[in-house]
Design a protein around this motif. Structure first.
Motif, PDB file in Angstrom:
ATOM      1  N   ILE A  32       8.930   8.706 -16.995  1.00  0.00           N
ATOM      2  CA  ILE A  32       9.047   9.960 -17.199  1.00  0.00           C
ATOM      3  C   ILE A  32       9.450  10.644 -16.101  1.00  0.00           C
ATOM      4  N   LEU A  33       8.939  10.719 -14.892  1.00  0.00           N
ATOM      5  CA  LEU A  33       9.370  11.048 -13.640  1.00  0.00           C
ATOM      6  C   LEU A  33      10.701  10.693 -13.144  1.00  0.00           C
ATOM      7  N   GLN A  68      14.034  11.629  -4.685  1.00  0.00           N
ATOM      8  CA  GLN A  68      14.583  12.692  -3.946  1.00  0.00           C
ATOM      9  C   GLN A  68      15.156  12.220  -2.753  1.00  0.00           C
ATOM     10  N   THR A 100      13.582  11.934 -15.236  1.00  0.00           N
ATOM     11  CA  THR A 100      13.759  13.598 -14.857  1.00  0.00           C
ATOM     12  C   THR A 100      14.557  13.554 -13.895  1.00  0.00           C
ATOM     13  N   VAL A 101      14.100  13.008 -12.786  1.00  0.00           N
ATOM     14  CA  VAL A 101      15.053  13.289 -11.364  1.00  0.00           C
ATOM     15  C   VAL A 101      16.233  12.770 -11.415  1.00  0.00           C
ATOM     16  N   LEU A 131       0.810  -1.321   0.019  1.00  0.00           N
ATOM     17  CA  LEU A 131       0.034  -0.196   0.037  1.00  0.00           C
ATOM     18  C   LEU A 131       0.892   1.165  -0.174  1.00  0.00           C
ATOM     19  N   VAL A 132       1.766   1.162   1.002  1.00  0.00           N
ATOM     20  CA  VAL A 132       2.795   2.351   1.005  1.00  0.00           C
ATOM     21  C   VAL A 132       3.424   2.659  -0.478  1.00  0.00           C
ATOM     22  N   ILE A 192      18.118   9.751  -3.483  1.00  0.00           N
ATOM     23  CA  ILE A 192      19.215  10.218  -3.866  1.00  0.00           C
ATOM     24  C   ILE A 192      20.126  10.961  -2.499  1.00  0.00           C
ATOM     25  N   PHE A 251       8.580  10.857  -7.525  1.00  0.00           N
ATOM     26  CA  PHE A 251       9.576  11.800  -7.566  1.00  0.00           C
ATOM     27  C   PHE A 251      10.125  12.232  -6.230  1.00  0.00           C
ATOM     28  N   TRP A 252       9.235  11.909  -5.126  1.00  0.00           N
ATOM     29  CA  TRP A 252       9.622  12.328  -3.735  1.00  0.00           C
ATOM     30  C   TRP A 252      10.623  11.210  -3.260  1.00  0.00           C
ATOM     31  N   TYR A 280       2.261   2.020  -3.249  1.00  0.00           N
ATOM     32  CA  TYR A 280       1.420   2.325  -4.391  1.00  0.00           C
ATOM     33  C   TYR A 280       1.043   3.898  -4.065  1.00  0.00           C
ATOM     34  N   SER A 281       1.396   4.229  -2.715  1.00  0.00           N
ATOM     35  CA  SER A 281       1.006   5.722  -2.599  1.00  0.00           C
ATOM     36  C   SER A 281       2.031   6.750  -2.630  1.00  0.00           C
ATOM     37  N   VAL A 282       3.324   6.313  -2.575  1.00  0.00           N
ATOM     38  CA  VAL A 282       4.407   7.065  -2.520  1.00  0.00           C
ATOM     39  C   VAL A 282       4.630   8.019  -3.746  1.00  0.00           C
ATOM     40  N   PRO A 283       4.838   9.092  -3.885  1.00  0.00           N
ATOM     41  CA  PRO A 283       4.901   9.934  -5.021  1.00  0.00           C
ATOM     42  C   PRO A 283       6.185   9.498  -5.462  1.00  0.00           C
ATOM     43  N   THR A 340       5.006   6.049 -19.645  1.00  0.00           N
ATOM     44  CA  THR A 340       4.474   6.981 -18.684  1.00  0.00           C
ATOM     45  C   THR A 340       5.323   7.081 -17.392  1.00  0.00           C
TER      46      THR A 340
END
Lengths: 278, 328, 326
Positions: free
Chosen positions: C262-263, C150, C266-267, C138-139, C153, C146-147, C141-144, C259
């Motif tokens: 992409i993010l 970050q 980018t990061v 569940l986690v 990194i 790009f965050w 699935y919910s984590v953005p 799709t």
């Protein structure tokens, strides 16, 4: 045959479901009353830029000197707006279309589902980016794109449920009483088919919030609105020096999406008509 | 390990409960069934009587963590299996007991060819046999063409699927075959065929049979002995003709009357009045008392023991037998 | 089966046509001159602009324009990217490799791990192990994403300096041999982890619920009644049936992988189609955007077609009656 009874009790039994529901209520309250606590423009510069969290700025300030906590509070409204409106639109459209497809059957069903598949094939994120890039940013545009490309999922579920319920005996029983078909669909079948649709709708909220945050992260949101993703994009530039610009908005997005997903799961378990019954 | 004189299956005063989220259902409250070598025994009862639970308990197939044996014992070929762990059950199932279920479409793996499913049974119980040859043999035994082996369950008719289920069960070389409503999902002609098949198999393979059904006619033609179940209790037991023609328990009598579909004097069909018993409670008195026309005080106080009735080895759990007055 | 596949193939072709039309419409919704979309925001030599106007028939009625657009597409002419000084098609093909090198291992890993987690969770459904595993998925699935990128990194590339923070290869990369593979692998770990986390969650969720449903099916009872061991019941009967919807999900995932990239690209500055997409946005390089849109949509259609094939192969019931929707 309404399954409404026992939903609240069932939800209460599921601890995670309760926690997430409470959190969402909290978010709604923040959205409604936040501006009262933080009156004024969150986008106005309030202090020196890049201040560490603490003191009068609990979560620090961003690169332009705006208070991060204020931005977070205002950001709730944007996220909830996008999430809920998009999910609502997708759910309503999808349920209507799917129910008609499932109930009518035959070539109507096939045609509708083929069209649904076409919409589903379109890559949502890419299309949203392209539209925003070509036409300029706008929350309603984003909502429209999400709703337009998410309704097929709901339609599929709704259709499946309608198919299942229409085969149950009580439908024929009501039919024999002379009740017109459209009434059967809306008054008898749909209330029983709603369960998984609602669960999916909740998941769409989470998805929409993530998508809007992603767009803002890429710099594609209007500078007039406060979005959590935008703060994160700033955080990206100052990754090593201003950790609070990454941690807090990211946490906010994560917590919100997690809450909606948890709620969606809890609802899904609860309203699943095929729950194992011995 | 087992004496050939031991009954193949023996259940004594068996109690089984289902516990789902705090809701407890007493599916079996005092059931006793015995099947010995070479017999054909029937269990009659309506839905909710606990007959399917009994079949599953005999093979340790009660739903994990939900179904439990709370009292009584089950022994197979003289061995007490009441407290058997799932591991122990794995070794025991198939031989000596095999089971055939109703509505075989949902009971067969939809993505596996029928021959493979039969072959599984063979390989498990006949590891040194040529699985393919034995599979063909089994199909012939149930009067199916060998080409059926390559088909999938959804490609077969109901009757064919039931025969496949039989072949799977027979592949285990069981000493006792339990058939849970073997013909309920089939049309009348197919029913007759399947029953005839069961009969011939019983003779040729020297196999015992335990048939569970709500269809009294079926039991009449296929079973030497019959048990009648109501609300999780075995309320009557004896030779088939004794139980069906000289029924001692009012419930049995009601069943028999209803199955004849004759009209009574007032022009209505005979039924048993009242409601199905609520299995959420345990009955320490006769569970039929609410619907019985002949109930009296003792019936509401204590559960009658098995009392002798008209015929050899014919017993019924009814207080009416104690006073030896059998109502007209 | 053949008839079912034929109808799916036919419909796939229809959808591709539809996608092309949508792509065409997109390039014409820009208020103003459609030439801008086809040429981009870059200052282009006027002869080229005239040439584009001619090639795409922009002074002509819409239907002719559509025809010319399709004809150009068929010839492989998706426009020219002035930013990159390359024909769009060539540019896209060049960068596609990097994206595949990122996504394919991640998707495979996610699928395998997802199923393993699901089997574990379903076996011990309702108990501690299940709650933990379900919580983890569940986690994920919910984590953005790009965050998450970050954070990874900051932790692994900066604080611990174990892994590189950007790019697919080091600047001084050995040209060939095992060294290159090791270099690529080192760079893959962080972005690959980001992608794997999300898809693992998706697969685990579907697989778990599918398995739970299958475990309660009647045919499992028959399998047990035969005397089969619990392992045999699980692998030969339950898994084979419950993996069928999982195949569908994994197939869809492969389709949407562009799709998903992409993010992350980018990061991490991974030189694939995803980062190309983003730079093209900020530079208003519209021909590239439109080209990537087309590619992404067609990839989904192809992935779905293959998935349908696999689905029909796995589930014999499907071959008999073509379902109204997969």
């Amino acid at each position: 045959m309404r399954p409404r009874r026992g939903i609240v009790q069932g939800l209460l039994r599921n601890g995670a479901g309760v926690a997430s529901a409470l959190f969402i209520v909290f978010l709604v309250l923040v959205a409604l009353f936040g501006p009262v606590i933080y009156s004024g423009d969150p986008l106005a510069i309030s202090d020196s830029p890049m201040l560490h969290p603490g003191g009068s700025h609990l979560l620090g300030t961003d690169d332009l000197g705006r208070d991060v906590l204020a931005e977070l509070v205002y950001g709730v409204r944007v996220s909830l707006f996008v999430g809920c409106v998009a999910a609502f639109a997708a759910t309503v459209m999808g349920t209507l279309v799917g129910a008609i497809a499932g109930y009518a059957g035959g070539w109507v069903d096939t045609t509708i589902m083929r069209i649904a598949e076409f919409f589903q094939v379109m890559p949502t994120f890419i299309l949203a980016v392209v539209i925003v890039a070509l036409l300029g940013p706008g929350l309603l545009r984003v909502v429209a794109v999400i709703a337009l490309l998410s309704w097929p999922q709901t339609a599929r579920i709704a259709r499946g449920e309608v198919l299942r319920v229409s085969q149950l005996d009580f439908v024929n029983g009501v039919r024999c009483l002379g009740v017109p078909e459209w009434r059967i669909l809306f008054r008898e079948i749909m209330p029983n088919a709603i369960g998984p649709v609602l669960a999916l709708g909740t998941l769409i909220v989470g998805y929409a919030i993530l998508l809007e945050a992603s767009l803002s992260f890429l710099g594609l949101s209007s500078p007039d609105i406060v979005s959590w993703g935008r703060i994160l994009s700033v955080g990206q530039r100052f990754l090593f020096s201003a950790w609070w610009l990454s941690v807090f908005p990211g946490l906010a997005i994560f917590a919100t999406v997690l809450a909606f997903n948890l709620l969606g799961d809890a609802l899904g378990d609860l309203l699943n008509p095929r729950r194992a019954r011995t | 390990m087992s004496d050939s004189a031991d009954p193949i299956l023996e259940m004594q005063a068996l109690c089984v409960t289902y516990d789902t989220h705090g809701r407890v259902v007493h599916a079996l409250q005092d059931a006793s069934v015995t099947v010995s070598a070479g017999e054909a025994v029937g269990i009659a009862g309506e839905s909710g009587s606990g007959k399917s639970t009994l079949a599953r308990a005999a093979l340790g197939l009660l739903p994990e963590r939900v179904g439990r044996i709370t009292a009584g014992r089950v022994s197979i070929a003289g061995v007490d299996v009441t407290r058997y762990t799932p591991r122990q059950w794995e070794r025991l199932r198939g031989r000596p007991l095999a089971i055939v279920f109703q509505d075989p479409l949902s009971f067969l793996n939809p993505v596996m060819r029928v021959g493979a499913q039969i072959g599984e049974s063979v390989r498990r119980h006949d590891p040194h046999a040529d699985a393919h040859a034995r599979c063909v043999e089994l199909l012939e035994l149930v009067k199916l063409d060998a080409s059926v082996a390559r088909r999938y369950p959804h490609e077969l008719s109901g009757g064919m699927r039931q025969r496949v289920m039989l072949a799977i069960a027979l592949g285990c070389r069981p000493r006792l075959l339990i058939a849970d409503e073997p013909t309920t999902a089939l049309d009348a002609t197919t029913q007759t065929e399947i029953l005839a098949l069961l009969r011939s198999l019983r003779e040729s393979l020297d196999m015992s049979l335990l048939v569970i059904s709500h269809d009294l006619g079926l039991l009449r033609w296929n079973c030497d002995r019959v048990y009648v179940m109501y609300a999780g209790h075995t309320v009557e037991h004896g030779r088939t003709e004794d139980v069906l023609q000289r029924s001692a328990h009012p419930y049995t009598r009601g069943l028999v009357e209803a199955s004849r579909m004759r009209r009574r004097a007032d022009g209505r069909f005979a039924t048993i009045g009242g409601d199905v018993p609520d299995l959420r409670q345990r009955y320490h008195f006769c569970p039929f008392v609410a619907r019985c026309a002949h109930a009296f005080a003792t019936c509401r106080e204590a559960m009658p023991p098995a009392l002798p009735a008209d015929g050899a080895d014919h017993t019924a759990r009814c207080w009416l037998l104690q006073s030896q007055t059998v109502p007209a | 089966m053949a008839r079912y596949l034929r109808s799916r193939l036919l419909w796939a072709c229809v959808m591709v046509v539809g996608i092309v039309i949508v792509g065409f419409l997109i390039t014409h919704i820009l208020p103003g001159d459609p030439v801008d979309v086809l040429v981009g925001d870059f200052p282009a030599p006027p002869d080229y602009v005239t040439q584009v106007r001619h090639e795409f028939g922009l002074d002509q009625p819409l239907s002719t324009q559509l025809g010319l657009y399709v004809a150009n597409l068929a010839r492989g002419n998706l426009g020219f990217s002035f930013l990159n000084r390359q024909p769009v098609l060539e540019l896209i093909l060049q960068r596609a490799g990097a994206t595949l090198l990122l996504m394919v291992p991640a998707l495979i890993l996610a699928s395998v791990l997802g199923v393993m987690i699901a089997v574990r969770a379903a076996r011990h459904a309702g108990r501690g192990v299940d709650s933990v595993l379900t919580g983890i998925s569940l986690v994920g699935y919910s984590v953005p994403v790009f965050w998450l990128a970050q954070i990874l990194i900051v932790v692994f590339a900066v604080k611990l300096a174990w892994l590189p923070a950007q790019g697919m290869f080091s600047i001084r990369t050995p040209g060939t041999g095992l060294g290159v593979v090791a270099d690529y692998a080192k760079h893959w770990v962080l972005p690959g982890a980001c992608i794997t986390v999300y898809y693992l969650a998706v697969v685990a969720r579907v697989a778990r619920s599918s398995m739970l449903e299958m475990l309660h099916q009647d045919f499992v009872l028959t399998a047990r009644a035969k005397g089969l061991s619990e392992r045999a019941v699980l692998w030969r009967h339950v898994l084979r049936n419950s993996l069928i919807p999982v195949i569908t999900v994994i197939g869809y995932n492969f389709g949407y992988s562009l799709t998903g990239a992409i993010l992350t690209e980018t990061v991490f500055a991974w030189p694939g189609l995803g980062s190309l997409f983003i730079t093209s946005i900020s530079n208003r390089d519209y021909p590239v955007l439109a080209g990537i849109f087309l590619l992404a949509a067609v990839a989904v259609v192809i992935a779905n077609l293959i998935t349908d094939l696999l689905y029909a192969a796995a589930d014999p019931r499907v071959r008999v009656a073509a379902p109204a929707a997969a």
